[in-house]
Design an enzyme around this catalytic site. Structure first.
Site, PDB file in Angstrom:
ATOM      1  N   ARG A   1       0.824  -1.218   0.000  1.00  8.76           N
ATOM      2  CA  ARG A   1       0.000   0.000   0.000  1.00  8.76           C
ATOM      3  C   ARG A   1       0.851   1.258   0.000  1.00  8.76           C
ATOM      4  O   ARG A   1       0.340   2.363   0.178  1.00  8.76           O
ATOM      5  CB  ARG A   1      -0.927   0.020   1.222  1.00  8.76           C
ATOM      6  CG  ARG A   1      -1.859  -1.166   1.319  1.00  8.76           C
ATOM      7  CD  ARG A   1      -2.937  -1.133   0.268  1.00  8.76           C
ATOM      8  NE  ARG A   1      -3.830  -2.289   0.355  1.00  8.76           N
ATOM      9  CZ  ARG A   1      -4.800  -2.555  -0.507  1.00  8.76           C
ATOM     10  NH1 ARG A   1      -4.997  -1.749  -1.521  1.00  8.76           N
ATOM     11  NH2 ARG A   1      -5.559  -3.619  -0.361  1.00  8.76           N
TER      12      ARG A   1
ATOM     13  N   HIS B   1       5.214  -9.568  -6.762  1.00  7.15           N
ATOM     14  CA  HIS B   1       3.951  -8.864  -7.009  1.00  7.15           C
ATOM     15  C   HIS B   1       4.170  -7.376  -6.777  1.00  7.15           C
ATOM     16  O   HIS B   1       4.659  -6.958  -5.738  1.00  7.15           O
ATOM     17  CB  HIS B   1       2.859  -9.388  -6.077  1.00  7.15           C
ATOM     18  CG  HIS B   1       1.468  -9.077  -6.526  1.00  7.15           C
ATOM     19  ND1 HIS B   1       1.018  -7.795  -6.769  1.00  7.15           N
ATOM     20  CD2 HIS B   1       0.405  -9.889  -6.793  1.00  7.15           C
ATOM     21  CE1 HIS B   1      -0.241  -7.832  -7.151  1.00  7.15           C
ATOM     22  NE2 HIS B   1      -0.632  -9.094  -7.180  1.00  7.15           N
TER      23      HIS B   1
ATOM     24  N   TYR C   1      -0.131  -2.639  -4.781  1.00  7.02           N
ATOM     25  CA  TYR C   1      -1.470  -2.330  -5.283  1.00  7.02           C
ATOM     26  C   TYR C   1      -1.616  -0.870  -5.706  1.00  7.02           C
ATOM     27  O   TYR C   1      -2.527  -0.517  -6.462  1.00  7.02           O
ATOM     28  CB  TYR C   1      -2.518  -2.643  -4.207  1.00  7.02           C
ATOM     29  CG  TYR C   1      -2.625  -4.098  -3.837  1.00  7.02           C
ATOM     30  CD1 TYR C   1      -2.731  -5.088  -4.811  1.00  7.02           C
ATOM     31  CD2 TYR C   1      -2.641  -4.487  -2.501  1.00  7.02           C
ATOM     32  CE1 TYR C   1      -2.843  -6.425  -4.468  1.00  7.02           C
ATOM     33  CE2 TYR C   1      -2.756  -5.828  -2.140  1.00  7.02           C
ATOM     34  CZ  TYR C   1      -2.868  -6.785  -3.131  1.00  7.02           C
ATOM     35  OH  TYR C   1      -2.971  -8.106  -2.782  1.00  7.02           O
TER      36      TYR C   1
ATOM     37  N   HIS D   1      -1.214  -5.624 -11.414  1.00  6.20           N
ATOM     38  CA  HIS D   1      -2.584  -5.340 -11.828  1.00  6.20           C
ATOM     39  C   HIS D   1      -2.526  -4.231 -12.880  1.00  6.20           C
ATOM     40  O   HIS D   1      -1.940  -3.177 -12.620  1.00  6.20           O
ATOM     41  CB  HIS D   1      -3.419  -4.868 -10.642  1.00  6.20           C
ATOM     42  CG  HIS D   1      -3.636  -5.919  -9.599  1.00  6.20           C
ATOM     43  ND1 HIS D   1      -4.404  -5.694  -8.478  1.00  6.20           N
ATOM     44  CD2 HIS D   1      -3.202  -7.200  -9.505  1.00  6.20           C
ATOM     45  CE1 HIS D   1      -4.431  -6.788  -7.735  1.00  6.20           C
ATOM     46  NE2 HIS D   1      -3.704  -7.716  -8.344  1.00  6.20           N
TER      47      HIS D   1
ATOM     48  N   GLU E   1      -2.031  -9.339 -14.780  1.00 11.04           N
ATOM     49  CA  GLU E   1      -2.952 -10.198 -14.045  1.00 11.04           C
ATOM     50  C   GLU E   1      -4.374 -10.031 -14.572  1.00 11.04           C
ATOM     51  O   GLU E   1      -4.823  -8.921 -14.843  1.00 11.04           O
ATOM     52  CB  GLU E   1      -2.907  -9.881 -12.549  1.00 11.04           C
ATOM     53  CG  GLU E   1      -3.777 -10.812 -11.717  1.00 11.04           C
ATOM     54  CD  GLU E   1      -3.535 -10.664 -10.226  1.00 11.04           C
ATOM     55  OE1 GLU E   1      -4.419 -11.083  -9.456  1.00 11.04           O
ATOM     56  OE2 GLU E   1      -2.466 -10.144  -9.827  1.00 11.04           O
TER      57      GLU E   1
ATOM     58  N   ASP F   1      -5.803 -15.372 -12.498  1.00 13.59           N
ATOM     59  CA  ASP F   1      -6.298 -15.466 -11.132  1.00 13.59           C
ATOM     60  C   ASP F   1      -7.681 -16.126 -11.170  1.00 13.59           C
ATOM     61  O   ASP F   1      -8.595 -15.618 -11.806  1.00 13.59           O
ATOM     62  CB  ASP F   1      -6.389 -14.070 -10.498  1.00 13.59           C
ATOM     63  CG  ASP F   1      -6.766 -14.118  -9.032  1.00 13.59           C
ATOM     64  OD1 ASP F   1      -7.877 -14.577  -8.721  1.00 13.59           O
ATOM     65  OD2 ASP F   1      -5.963 -13.668  -8.198  1.00 13.59           O
TER      66      ASP F   1
ATOM     67  N   HIS G   1     -10.555 -13.974  -9.832  1.00 12.10           N
ATOM     68  CA  HIS G   1     -10.822 -12.831 -10.703  1.00 12.10           C
ATOM     69  C   HIS G   1     -11.552 -13.235 -11.982  1.00 12.10           C
ATOM     70  O   HIS G   1     -12.518 -12.587 -12.382  1.00 12.10           O
ATOM     71  CB  HIS G   1      -9.515 -12.125 -11.065  1.00 12.10           C
ATOM     72  CG  HIS G   1      -8.825 -11.488  -9.906  1.00 12.10           C
ATOM     73  ND1 HIS G   1      -7.610 -10.858 -10.017  1.00 12.10           N
ATOM     74  CD2 HIS G   1      -9.178 -11.375  -8.600  1.00 12.10           C
ATOM     75  CE1 HIS G   1      -7.240 -10.393  -8.839  1.00 12.10           C
ATOM     76  NE2 HIS G   1      -8.169 -10.706  -7.965  1.00 12.10           N
TER      77      HIS G   1
ATOM     78  N   HIS H   1      -2.802 -17.760 -10.106  1.00 12.84           N
ATOM     79  CA  HIS H   1      -3.176 -17.486  -8.720  1.00 12.84           C
ATOM     80  C   HIS H   1      -4.364 -18.371  -8.372  1.00 12.84           C
ATOM     81  O   HIS H   1      -5.405 -18.282  -9.034  1.00 12.84           O
ATOM     82  CB  HIS H   1      -3.590 -16.020  -8.535  1.00 12.84           C
ATOM     83  CG  HIS H   1      -2.441 -15.073  -8.458  1.00 12.84           C
ATOM     84  ND1 HIS H   1      -2.590 -13.710  -8.649  1.00 12.84           N
ATOM     85  CD2 HIS H   1      -1.133 -15.261  -8.183  1.00 12.84           C
ATOM     86  CE1 HIS H   1      -1.420 -13.121  -8.513  1.00 12.84           C
ATOM     87  NE2 HIS H   1      -0.523 -14.049  -8.232  1.00 12.84           N
TER      88      HIS H   1
ATOM     89  N   ASP I   1     -13.955  -8.728  -5.985  1.00 12.35           N
ATOM     90  CA  ASP I   1     -12.620  -9.309  -5.825  1.00 12.35           C
ATOM     91  C   ASP I   1     -12.394  -9.594  -4.353  1.00 12.35           C
ATOM     92  O   ASP I   1     -11.731  -8.830  -3.653  1.00 12.35           O
ATOM     93  CB  ASP I   1     -11.556  -8.343  -6.370  1.00 12.35           C
ATOM     94  CG  ASP I   1     -10.134  -8.865  -6.170  1.00 12.35           C
ATOM     95  OD1 ASP I   1      -9.981 -10.020  -5.744  1.00 12.35           O
ATOM     96  OD2 ASP I   1      -9.182  -8.111  -6.427  1.00 12.35           O
TER      97      ASP I   1
ATOM     98  N   HIS J   1     -11.181 -12.869  -2.123  1.00 11.26           N
ATOM     99  CA  HIS J   1     -10.671 -14.228  -2.151  1.00 11.26           C
ATOM    100  C   HIS J   1     -11.206 -15.037  -0.973  1.00 11.26           C
ATOM    101  O   HIS J   1     -11.416 -14.510   0.113  1.00 11.26           O
ATOM    102  CB  HIS J   1      -9.152 -14.225  -2.103  1.00 11.26           C
ATOM    103  CG  HIS J   1      -8.505 -13.526  -3.265  1.00 11.26           C
ATOM    104  ND1 HIS J   1      -7.136 -13.471  -3.436  1.00 11.26           N
ATOM    105  CD2 HIS J   1      -9.031 -12.865  -4.335  1.00 11.26           C
ATOM    106  CE1 HIS J   1      -6.853 -12.807  -4.536  1.00 11.26           C
ATOM    107  NE2 HIS J   1      -7.990 -12.413  -5.090  1.00 11.26           N
TER     108      HIS J   1
ATOM    109  N   GLU K   1      -3.292 -17.246  -2.812  1.00  6.71           N
ATOM    110  CA  GLU K   1      -3.472 -15.927  -2.191  1.00  6.71           C
ATOM    111  C   GLU K   1      -4.723 -15.955  -1.304  1.00  6.71           C
ATOM    112  O   GLU K   1      -5.439 -14.971  -1.194  1.00  6.71           O
ATOM    113  CB  GLU K   1      -3.635 -14.845  -3.252  1.00  6.71           C
ATOM    114  CG  GLU K   1      -2.431 -14.606  -4.128  1.00  6.71           C
ATOM    115  CD  GLU K   1      -2.680 -13.499  -5.123  1.00  6.71           C
ATOM    116  OE1 GLU K   1      -1.775 -12.689  -5.353  1.00  6.71           O
ATOM    117  OE2 GLU K   1      -3.796 -13.428  -5.692  1.00  6.71           O
TER     118      GLU K   1
END
Length: 276
Positions: free
Chosen positions: A37, A67, A70, A107, A142, A176, A179, A211, A224, A226, A256
């Protein structure tokens, strides 16, 4: 042999991640390059990297996946946000060369009202600026669930980005499961059809990682969230078909799911049990 791992914290370094992966029966892992973040990245500890590379050879750890944070949005209408994405990814790709030959997933971003076509243009423009012929890292787009103004909600949007990238050999896709199911691709009842569609639009040769995530939401919800394997709307049988599908054989799978290490260990054992 199934190549499978989970997302691990990079705060303790590469060697610690490698040892954690082995401790839960994994032979790969995913990690954030920096605060997911934020923007800060720890300095590379070359001694730690060297120890990890030796450890990974001894324990069969292959094809780790980094990764991006975000906060990256290379197709924002805000120029400062785009600049942050470009600078961060360029720095991440330099850092990835300390562990050569692996993958970096991101992403694609949200077009923030500009339209998908403009978002696609901006994403590919960034990639053409920062990808280098000499890099060994493969950058993965992704697949996204399609919430809000996300780009990458369809195979066609991913293909459009890839088509505009000049150094195509440095690009791939990470699929994913949560997703794509939330986006409207029925991998529960029509996995063969979805993979055939992906091959037709993008090309299975571009699929470099998966993923593995169940979904808290129903099919085509465009959300989204998980869920643990077998506890969401995809169900356990779908994951058995995914990890044993011939078209996905040899790909690395990354969990994930909302778990701690013991939960990941159970899911890894469960999924390994499907592969004879």
């Amino acid at each position: 042999m199934l190549t499978i791992g989970c997302h691990l914290s990079s705060s303790k370094g590469y060697l610690a991640m490698g040892k954690e992966a082995v401790s839960i029966g994994a032979n790969t892992f995913q990690f954030f390059t920096r605060n997911p973040r934020g923007s800060k990245a720890k300095a590379i500890d070359e001694a730690d990297v060297a120890a990890f590379l030796s450890y990974s050879k001894e324990h069969g750890i292959e094809r780790i996946l980094a990764h991006a944070p975000y906060t990256l949005n290379p197709c924002s209408k805000d120029a400062h946000t785009r600049e942050f994405a470009w600078m961060t990814m360029a720095d991440d790709l330099k850092r990835m060369e300390y562990t050569p030959g692996n993958c970096y997933n991101f992403h694609p971003g949200s077009h923030t009202g500009q339209g998908a076509e403009e978002g696609i243009r901006l994403i590919s423009e960034m990639l053409n600026e920062i990808l280098k012929p000499e890099q060994t890292t493969t950058v993965l787009l992704e697949t996204m669930a399609g919430k809000g103004t996300e780009v990458g909600r369809s195979f066609e949007e991913l293909a459009a980005i890839l088509e505009r990238v000049e150094l195509k050999d440095h690009m791939g896709v990470c699929l994913d499961t949560c997703h794509v199911y939330d986006a409207g691709y029925d991998i529960v009842d029509h996995l063969d059809d979805v993979l055939e569609g992906f091959d037709r639009v993008v090309g299975l040769s571009k699929l470099k990682a998966v993923h593995l995530n169940d979904s808290k939401n129903p099919f085509e919800s465009h959300k989204d969230r998980h869920e643990k394997i077998g506890e969401g709307s995809l169900g356990l049988a779908a994951f058995e078909r995914i990890v044993t599908h011939p078209a996905l054989a040899g790909l690395p799978f990354y969990l994930e799911t909302p778990n701690e290490l013991d939960g990941y260990a159970k899911e890894i054992a469960l999924l390994r049990g499907f592969v004879k």
